[in-house]
Design a protein around this motif. Structure first.
Motif, PDB file in Angstrom:
ATOM      1  N   GLU A  36      93.975  88.237   8.278  1.00  0.00           N
ATOM      2  CA  GLU A  36      95.097  89.161   8.229  1.00  0.00           C
ATOM      3  C   GLU A  36      95.294  89.653   6.802  1.00  0.00           C
ATOM      4  OE1 GLU A  36      98.425  88.265  11.254  1.00  0.00           O
ATOM      5  OE2 GLU A  36      97.772  86.286  10.555  1.00  0.00           O
ATOM      6  N   SER A  37      95.658  90.918   6.670  1.00  0.00           N
ATOM      7  CA  SER A  37      95.807  91.529   5.357  1.00  0.00           C
ATOM      8  C   SER A  37      96.880  90.813   4.537  1.00  0.00           C
ATOM      9  CB  SER A  37      96.174  93.004   5.505  1.00  0.00           C
ATOM     10  OG  SER A  37      96.449  93.590   4.250  1.00  0.00           O
ATOM     11  N   THR A  38      96.658  90.781   3.240  1.00  0.00           N
ATOM     12  CA  THR A  38      97.642  90.198   2.316  1.00  0.00           C
ATOM     13  C   THR A  38      98.322  91.267   1.471  1.00  0.00           C
ATOM     14  OG1 THR A  38      95.896  89.848   0.659  1.00  0.00           O
ATOM     15  CG2 THR A  38      96.375  88.030   2.168  1.00  0.00           C
ATOM     16  N   ASP A  39      98.089  92.548   1.820  1.00  0.00           N
ATOM     17  CA  ASP A  39      98.638  93.642   1.008  1.00  0.00           C
ATOM     18  C   ASP A  39      99.927  94.224   1.577  1.00  0.00           C
ATOM     19  OD1 ASP A  39      97.800  95.045   3.206  1.00  0.00           O
ATOM     20  OD2 ASP A  39      96.320  96.266   2.151  1.00  0.00           O
ATOM     21  N   GLY A  40     100.502  93.559   2.556  1.00  0.00           N
ATOM     22  CA  GLY A  40     101.743  94.037   3.142  1.00  0.00           C
ATOM     23  C   GLY A  40     101.576  94.942   4.341  1.00  0.00           C
ATOM     24  N   SER A  41     100.330  95.298   4.666  1.00  0.00           N
ATOM     25  CA  SER A  41     100.080  96.126   5.843  1.00  0.00           C
ATOM     26  C   SER A  41      99.835  95.229   7.051  1.00  0.00           C
ATOM     27  CB  SER A  41      98.872  97.028   5.610  1.00  0.00           C
ATOM     28  OG  SER A  41      97.663  96.286   5.680  1.00  0.00           O
ATOM     29  N   ASP A  42      99.645  95.857   8.220  1.00  0.00           N
ATOM     30  CA  ASP A  42      99.345  95.120   9.443  1.00  0.00           C
ATOM     31  C   ASP A  42      97.850  95.072   9.725  1.00  0.00           C
ATOM     32  OD1 ASP A  42     102.007  94.484  10.142  1.00  0.00           O
ATOM     33  OD2 ASP A  42     102.320  96.515  10.898  1.00  0.00           O
ATOM     34  N   ALA A  43      97.032  95.445   8.745  1.00  0.00           N
ATOM     35  CA  ALA A  43      95.583  95.451   8.937  1.00  0.00           C
ATOM     36  C   ALA A  43      95.069  94.032   9.151  1.00  0.00           C
ATOM     37  CB  ALA A  43      94.897  96.081   7.729  1.00  0.00           C
ATOM     38  N   CYS A  44      94.063  93.916   9.997  1.00  0.00           N
ATOM     39  CA  CYS A  44      93.456  92.613  10.230  1.00  0.00           C
ATOM     40  C   CYS A  44      92.008  92.784  10.644  1.00  0.00           C
ATOM     41  CB  CYS A  44      94.218  91.827  11.301  1.00  0.00           C
ATOM     42  SG  CYS A  44      94.198  92.591  12.928  1.00  0.00           S
ATOM     43  N   CYS A  45      91.223  91.741  10.436  1.00  0.00           N
ATOM     44  CA  CYS A  45      89.846  91.683  10.919  1.00  0.00           C
ATOM     45  C   CYS A  45      89.800  90.740  12.113  1.00  0.00           C
ATOM     46  CB  CYS A  45      88.906  91.173   9.831  1.00  0.00           C
ATOM     47  SG  CYS A  45      88.692  92.282   8.440  1.00  0.00           S
ATOM     48  N   GLY A  46      89.026  91.122  13.108  1.00  0.00           N
ATOM     49  CA  GLY A  46      88.931  90.290  14.290  1.00  0.00           C
ATOM     50  C   GLY A  46      87.556  90.349  14.914  1.00  0.00           C
ATOM     51  N   VAL A  47      87.394  89.614  15.999  1.00  0.00           N
ATOM     52  CA  VAL A  47      86.169  89.640  16.790  1.00  0.00           C
ATOM     53  C   VAL A  47      86.562  89.802  18.252  1.00  0.00           C
ATOM     54  CG1 VAL A  47      84.064  88.442  17.455  1.00  0.00           C
ATOM     55  CG2 VAL A  47      84.974  88.145  15.146  1.00  0.00           C
ATOM     56  N   HIS A  73      94.816 105.178   8.256  1.00  0.00           N
ATOM     57  CA  HIS A  73      96.216 105.029   8.653  1.00  0.00           C
ATOM     58  C   HIS A  73      96.342 104.055   9.817  1.00  0.00           C
ATOM     59  CE1 HIS A  73      99.819 106.105  11.034  1.00  0.00           C
ATOM     60  NE2 HIS A  73     100.381 106.237   9.851  1.00  0.00           N
ATOM     61  N   GLY A  74      95.498 104.229  10.830  1.00  0.00           N
ATOM     62  CA  GLY A  74      95.569 103.349  11.986  1.00  0.00           C
ATOM     63  C   GLY A  74      95.289 101.904  11.648  1.00  0.00           C
ATOM     64  N   VAL A  75      94.289 101.672  10.817  1.00  0.00           N
ATOM     65  CA  VAL A  75      93.948 100.305  10.416  1.00  0.00           C
ATOM     66  C   VAL A  75      95.124  99.647   9.706  1.00  0.00           C
ATOM     67  CG1 VAL A  75      92.531  98.971   8.806  1.00  0.00           C
ATOM     68  CG2 VAL A  75      91.450 100.617  10.349  1.00  0.00           C
ATOM     69  N   ARG A  76      95.790 100.373   8.819  1.00  0.00           N
ATOM     70  CA  ARG A  76      96.943  99.811   8.108  1.00  0.00           C
ATOM     71  C   ARG A  76      98.041  99.394   9.066  1.00  0.00           C
ATOM     72  NH1 ARG A  76      97.535  99.658   2.883  1.00  0.00           N
ATOM     73  NH2 ARG A  76      99.784  99.381   3.175  1.00  0.00           N
ATOM     74  N   ASP A 126      82.935  98.779   5.533  1.00  0.00           N
ATOM     75  CA  ASP A 126      83.602  98.690   4.230  1.00  0.00           C
ATOM     76  C   ASP A 126      85.104  98.460   4.382  1.00  0.00           C
ATOM     77  OD1 ASP A 126      81.121  99.081   3.157  1.00  0.00           O
ATOM     78  OD2 ASP A 126      81.527 101.068   2.309  1.00  0.00           O
ATOM     79  N   ILE A 127      85.692  98.990   5.436  1.00  0.00           N
ATOM     80  CA  ILE A 127      87.105  98.730   5.706  1.00  0.00           C
ATOM     81  C   ILE A 127      87.316  97.252   6.010  1.00  0.00           C
ATOM     82  CG2 ILE A 127      88.888  99.041   7.476  1.00  0.00           C
ATOM     83  CD1 ILE A 127      88.255 102.027   7.466  1.00  0.00           C
ATOM     84  N   SER A 145      89.262  91.398   1.258  1.00  0.00           N
ATOM     85  CA  SER A 145      89.450  91.256  -0.190  1.00  0.00           C
ATOM     86  C   SER A 145      90.795  91.784  -0.672  1.00  0.00           C
ATOM     87  CB  SER A 145      88.324  91.976  -0.936  1.00  0.00           C
ATOM     88  OG  SER A 145      88.344  93.374  -0.665  1.00  0.00           O
ATOM     89  N   GLY A 146      91.599  92.337   0.240  1.00  0.00           N
ATOM     90  CA  GLY A 146      92.907  92.853  -0.133  1.00  0.00           C
ATOM     91  C   GLY A 146      92.853  94.136  -0.935  1.00  0.00           C
ATOM     92  N   THR A 147      91.815  94.955  -0.711  1.00  0.00           N
ATOM     93  CA  THR A 147      91.626  96.176  -1.500  1.00  0.00           C
ATOM     94  C   THR A 147      91.544  97.422  -0.620  1.00  0.00           C
ATOM     95  OG1 THR A 147      89.213  95.827  -1.468  1.00  0.00           O
ATOM     96  CG2 THR A 147      90.449  94.943  -3.358  1.00  0.00           C
ATOM     97  N   LEU A 148      92.329  97.464   0.450  1.00  0.00           N
ATOM     98  CA  LEU A 148      92.217  98.568   1.400  1.00  0.00           C
ATOM     99  C   LEU A 148      92.585  99.911   0.764  1.00  0.00           C
ATOM    100  CD1 LEU A 148      91.482  99.221   4.322  1.00  0.00           C
ATOM    101  CD2 LEU A 148      93.867  98.857   4.952  1.00  0.00           C
ATOM    102  N   ASP A 149      93.632  99.942  -0.041  1.00  0.00           N
ATOM    103  CA  ASP A 149      94.018 101.206  -0.687  1.00  0.00           C
ATOM    104  C   ASP A 149      92.939 101.678  -1.662  1.00  0.00           C
ATOM    105  OD1 ASP A 149      96.385 101.388   0.687  1.00  0.00           O
ATOM    106  OD2 ASP A 149      97.595 100.452  -0.882  1.00  0.00           O
ATOM    107  N   GLU A 150      92.363 100.746  -2.394  1.00  0.00           N
ATOM    108  CA  GLU A 150      91.277 101.103  -3.313  1.00  0.00           C
ATOM    109  C   GLU A 150      90.076 101.643  -2.540  1.00  0.00           C
ATOM    110  OE1 GLU A 150      88.217  98.848  -6.397  1.00  0.00           O
ATOM    111  OE2 GLU A 150      90.171  97.934  -5.939  1.00  0.00           O
ATOM    112  N   GLU A 151      89.792 101.024  -1.403  1.00  0.00           N
ATOM    113  CA  GLU A 151      88.668 101.485  -0.581  1.00  0.00           C
ATOM    114  C   GLU A 151      88.934 102.894  -0.057  1.00  0.00           C
ATOM    115  OE1 GLU A 151      84.965 101.422   0.728  1.00  0.00           O
ATOM    116  OE2 GLU A 151      85.865  99.711  -0.327  1.00  0.00           O
ATOM    117  N   ARG A 152      90.153 103.139   0.358  1.00  0.00           N
ATOM    118  CA  ARG A 152      90.495 104.479   0.853  1.00  0.00           C
ATOM    119  C   ARG A 152      90.229 105.543  -0.195  1.00  0.00           C
ATOM    120  NH1 ARG A 152      94.526 108.358   1.205  1.00  0.00           N
ATOM    121  NH2 ARG A 152      94.931 109.191   3.313  1.00  0.00           N
TER     122      ARG A 152
END
Length: 432
Positions: free
Chosen positions: A31-42, A300-303, A408-409, A415-422
């Motif tokens: 789960e994201s640590t940047d305050g968004s609702d983004a998460c990785c799953g399977v 936007h959707g990922v966040r 990359d998303i 890594s907590g760098t979603l905004d930087e990746e965007r």
């Protein structure tokens, strides 16, 4: 929302044996640590696992146009979609079943998704949601195929042979069972943008009843042994209707949730509706966003917690010479095939004349087969000459581009760098 607000579904009811989906699972692994609702799953299916967030490519008629399953796999594709409506019309779901289901019939042999067929039926009656965003509100009479919508289902005229067919929640589930995709959807009505709230409300509630009937048929046919059923959130752009619909989907034993329907007349409204809806959906179920595939829209959707997306955009764009590019194209190359005053976009048009003598690949940093082997000049030649190979090569680049984007998303979420990746993919001018 109190259960009393969903009295419109009481006459249908839940199946006595709710499906348990024994061969499916959705696990959130980060789960994201940047305050968004983004998460990785399977997302685990009988035909393999799908890493999320991910993009589902559209093989509408059991084919991603111009590309082979091997090419899709080599470009990193994990899951594809086929269309119930088009396969019902031709060659027929019975034939696909006789051929071993979509995985064997197409040769993809990996996770697959089918929609219910409702979107195509209703878009051919009203005009598509994507058309609404482009300002095209209606279809010419000669392009309309929808005859009637009733509580029973949707009656339409086949574009293949002119015959009249009716798609009901029950027949949609049967057809999807015969097609054999891992993930299938309930039948719903995709209401157009330009209708009264009262129609959107009545349509949404009918879609809820259709959703329960779809679930009942899913249970009756014992589809849970190899398929998982998603419910669909409707409600147009009205927050109260979206709330009601998310409550229905959350409290009904679907495996996953899909956000559907009209998302508004512009990107800002669409983003608002997606954010509002996703926030209210259960996070222990995968969330799919139907028909959206722009790079900005995916970030936007990922966040906001979207796990999977589908859209025809990348491959349709490629067939017409549109190549997806990252921000650095505009920073270092800049012209897009025209003057430096050209409007920045998420893609370039390789048919434009400045590419005629351009010996560079679309993107030197891209690892796709097209960028490793062919110049912009050659692609320009193929497209202008009407050679099918041109559309295939650009489509292949776009598929690789989207899979690279999603990979990359996922890495950026961890890594907590979603905004930087965007910022690497989206040019600031696109946010202006």
């Amino acid at each position: 929302m109190p259960a009393a607000s969903l009295t419109h579904i009481e006459s249908v009811g839940l199946p006595s044996d709710a499906p348990s989906y024994p061969f499916f699972a959705f696990d959130i692994v980060h789960e994201s640590t940047d305050g968004s609702d983004a998460c990785c799953g399977v997302l685990r299916t009988p035909h393999g696992d799908v890493e999320t967030p991910n993009f589902v490519f559209c093989g509408t008629k059991a084919s991603v146009k111009g590309l082979t399953p091997e090419q899709l796999r080599e470009a990193g594709t994990q899951i594809v979609l086929s269309n119930t409506y088009h396969l019902l019309v031709w060659p027929g779901s019975e034939l696909v079943e006789d051929m071993g289901g979509l995985q064997e019939f197409t040769g993809f042999r990996g996770p697959m998704l089918t929609d219910s067929g409702g979107y195509q039926i209703f878009s051919m009656g009203h005009g598509s949601v994507s058309s609404e965003i482009k300002g095209q509100r209606t279809l010419p009479d000669e392009m309309r195929s929808l005859i009637d919508i009733s509580e029973e289902g949707a009656t339409f005229r086949s574009y293949w042979d002119g015959s009249v067919k009716t798609l009901t929640p029950e027949s949609s589930i049967l057809v999807q069972k015969q097609l054999g995709a891992d993930i299938i959807l309930v039948l719903d009505e995709c209401t157009p943008f330009n209708v009264e709230k009262s129609y959107t409300e009545s349509s949404m509630r009918r879609s809820h009843r259709w959703g329960l009937r779809s679930l009942q048929e899913f249970s009756r046919l014992d589809c849970q042994q190899r398929q998982a059923l998603y419910g669909i959130v409707q409600g147009g752009t009205c927050p109260s209707l979206r709330d009601e619909s998310t409550h229905f989907v959350n409290t009904t034993p679907f495996f996953g949730s899909a956000i559907g329907g009209s998302l508004g007349a512009d990107r800002a409204t669409m983003h608002s509706v997606v954010a509002l809806t996703a926030k209210s959906l259960r996070r222990d179920r995968p969330i799919h966003l139907l028909g959206i595939g722009g790079v900005r829209d995916i970030f936007h959707g990922v966040r906001h917690g979207i796990d999977t997306f589908d859209c025809v955009h990348p491959t349709r764009l490629g067939r017409h010479g549109g190549a997806l590019v990252r921000r650095d194209f505009w920073d270092t190359d800049g012209s897009g095939g025209g003057s430096r005053s050209d409007k920045v976009k998420e893609h370039i048009n390789l048919k434009k004349s400045p590419f005629k003598r351009d010996s560079r690949p679309i993107d030197a940093s891209c690892g796709c087969y097209t960028c490793r082997n062919f110049s912009r000049a050659y692609l320009h030649h193929l497209l202008k000459a009407g050679e099918q190979l041109g559309g295939t090569l650009v489509s292949l680049h776009n598929v690789f581009f989207m899979n690279r984007l999603m990979r990359d998303i996922r890495s950026a979420i961890r890594s907590g760098t979603l905004d930087e990746e965007r910022s690497k993919w989206v040019h600031p001018a696109l946010d202006a």
